[in-house]
Design a protein around this motif. Structure first.
Motif, short mmCIF file in Angstrom:
data_model
loop_
_atom_site.label_atom_id
_atom_site.label_comp_id
_atom_site.label_asym_id
_atom_site.label_seq_id
_atom_site.Cartn_x
_atom_site.Cartn_y
_atom_site.Cartn_z
N HIS A 117 3.67 2.80 -5.83
CA HIS A 117 5.01 3.18 -5.11
C HIS A 117 5.71 1.62 -5.70
N ASP A 143 2.54 5.23 1.29
CA ASP A 143 3.37 6.01 0.04
C ASP A 143 2.85 5.85 -1.08
N ASP A 195 11.44 2.94 6.30
CA ASP A 195 10.83 4.12 7.06
C ASP A 195 9.49 3.66 7.30
N HIS A 196 9.23 2.34 7.04
CA HIS A 196 7.63 2.10 7.42
C HIS A 196 7.69 0.76 8.30
N HIS A 245 3.86 -0.89 3.33
CA HIS A 245 4.86 -1.53 2.68
C HIS A 245 5.92 -1.78 3.08
N HIS A 259 9.48 -0.84 2.85
CA HIS A 259 10.59 -0.05 3.08
C HIS A 259 10.67 0.40 4.48
NI NI Z 1 8.43 3.99 0.67
#
Ligand code: NI
Ligand code: MN
Length: 228
Positions: free
Chosen positions: A112, A142, A54-55, A50, A52
């Motif tokens: 998510h 997530d 942090d990915h 996805h 975000h």
């Molecule tokens: Ni996330």
């Protein structure tokens, strides 16, 4: 070389065969639990669950340096092509599968959100079932707990990688329920201990998995390959 899975901290994984390096959700440079620098990581394929930060934070740098194929939902794949000049992208969507040089990937549901770092729409979040070297692995991404995990597990999983950090994803208790639904041979925790709000006791989680499920818990150490 056998099939190896290495945790690079948070939700970042490197899956290696003798011929391929598949990087999942690269977040390395700004990742407090990372022990490597972005420039040390090579890959021929990058899978994103996805949008975000942090990915996806280091996906463009690695994809462009290594000419890796970036695999993501259609919106994220298009964003990387247009905003970061990534040449080799594969846009997918939920429920779809693709046969790639290392094996097969199928994009699964995740509950998510998925906004990209600049606020762009990041499509729907997902996870992946990866079939590689006669193993079937599930990277949940997530997500919250959901009962359709029964369907994901029904074809037989060798390993499932599940978030346990809580707050932004399912926490330890729900990951136990997820493990019961998925019935993988091995379960590996992710998305925890990166920052104080998602600190978890992995040893306690491991005991719960042993007590309440039939899966073998494997607590990863950052940088140490797990043989699958
Ligand atoms: Ni996330
Ligand atoms: Mn996350």
């Amino acid at each position: 070389m056998s099939l190896q899975l290495t945790w690079l901290g948070h939700a970042t994984w490197l899956l290696q065969t003798s011929n391929h390096k598949i990087l999942i959700d690269p977040f390395i440079g700004d990742n407090p639990s990372s022990t490597v620098s972005v420039g040390e990581i090579d890959a021929d394929h990058i899978l994103l669950t996805h949008g975000h930060f942090d990915h996806v934070a280091d996906a463009a740098e690695i994809a462009n340096r290594c000419n890796a194929m970036l695999v993501a939902n259609y919106e994220i794949a298009t964003w990387f092509a247009e905003k970061h000049g990534v040449k080799n992208t594969l846009g997918m969507n939920l429920g779809g599968a693709a046969t790639l040089p290392f094996g097969k990937v199928k994009m699964t549901l995740a509950w998510h959100s998925s906004q990209l770092p600049d606020g762009s729409y990041g499509g729907n979040p997902g996870g992946y079932i990866v079939e590689i070297d006669s193993k079937k692995l599930y990277f949940a991404g997530d997500t919250a707990l959901f009962t359709d995990m029964v369907l994901i597990g029904s074809t037989g999983l060798d390993a499932a990688v599940l978030p346990i950090g809580d707050l932004f994803t399912m926490g330890p208790e729900d990951s136990i329920e997820a493990t019961k639904l998925l019935k993988p041979k091995m379960v590996i925790p992710a998305h925890y201990n990166t920052w104080p709000p998602i600190e978890q006791d992995a040893a306690a989680w491991s005991k719960l998995v042993e007590q309440k499920t039939s899966a073998k818990p494997v607590v990863p150490q950052v940088g140490t390959p797990i043989d699958l």
